[in-house]
Design an enzyme around this catalytic site. Sequence first.
Site, short mmCIF file in Angstrom:
data_model
loop_
_atom_site.label_atom_id
_atom_site.label_comp_id
_atom_site.label_asym_id
_atom_site.label_seq_id
_atom_site.Cartn_x
_atom_site.Cartn_y
_atom_site.Cartn_z
N ILE A 23 0.86 -1.19 0.00
CA ILE A 23 0.00 0.00 0.00
C ILE A 23 0.89 1.23 0.00
O ILE A 23 1.78 1.36 0.84
CB ILE A 23 -0.92 0.01 1.24
CG1 ILE A 23 -1.82 -1.23 1.26
CG2 ILE A 23 -1.75 1.28 1.28
CD1 ILE A 23 -2.57 -1.42 2.57
N CYS A 24 0.66 2.13 -0.94
CA CYS A 24 1.36 3.41 -0.98
C CYS A 24 2.88 3.20 -0.96
O CYS A 24 3.41 2.46 -1.78
CB CYS A 24 0.89 4.27 0.19
SG CYS A 24 1.41 6.00 0.16
#
Length: 314
Positions: free
Chosen positions: A101-102
């Site tokens: 994520i990210c």
Amino acid sequence: MTRKIGIAVFPGFQALDLAITAVFELANEPGAAAVYEVEIVSEGGGLVRSSFGPALDSRAFGSAAYDTLFVCGAIGVPQASAGLLEFVRLASVRSRRVAAICTGAFILADAGLLAGRRATTHWARARELQRLHPAVRVEEDRIFIEDRGIWTSAGMTACMDLALAIVEADLGVETARSIAKRLVMYHLRSGGQSQYSAMLELRPSSDRIQRALSFARENLRLELSVEQLAERASLSPRQFSRSFRAETGQSPAKAIEALRVEAARLMIEAGRLSNEEIARETGFGDPDRMRRAFVRAIGQPPQTVRRGARQAAA
């Protein structure tokens, strides 16, 4: 069959990344056997402090095999411990999928999982990821990317799109759409969609200019002259043009073109309409005018965008 989801956290992880748990929670129908079981894990177990301050309880890394392991990101570039990197490497062998994520993409890259693969991350960190890991094919303007079992996503709320895409792969598009609707998400975004929003870039400060922009976005097929927009803002054309530039830093014509390019790009990525139809629907009138606007705005013609969307879908 219950699919076990692991979410790896570390000191300073970005708290918003845990929003993905809502997607898997809603995938589990009340009264039925759970489709997903979520477990929060960390190197030492126990309480792990997030970037914002509140701590989260976790289980220490072990030998459990996860169907999918998510690696959280941080506000900046995360500095992964040797233990976290080793855990991620083992997970790539034990798990069906590993997802970052990210800025969690930096951890996957540090662990050697992204070499030779396509990946994305938060747009503000994408070029740094490419600089630090030249063997990774970083695509900075994507919501999420899947490449041979390794998933990466853009920043912040894009984690929800990533989780929905995984649910779609497991349970089908209708289930994913139903969950998105219950989460009051605007729509189910494809991975190839841009991280940027023309309306967010403009950021008008007054209700009058915002009203004119909202009218424009909902009526792109119209000519959308300064006179039309000024009428919606209850200003004279001269006052409107002056106020518009002062609030957005752009002329009305340039802003409308940006809205048209954004809308046309979404239609192209959806793949259901021809360029001629899209040009008419978005107010360009003809494909050649649309092509010139695309080159000015994003540096590539519509056909390149369409080809990229097809490759991402494949």
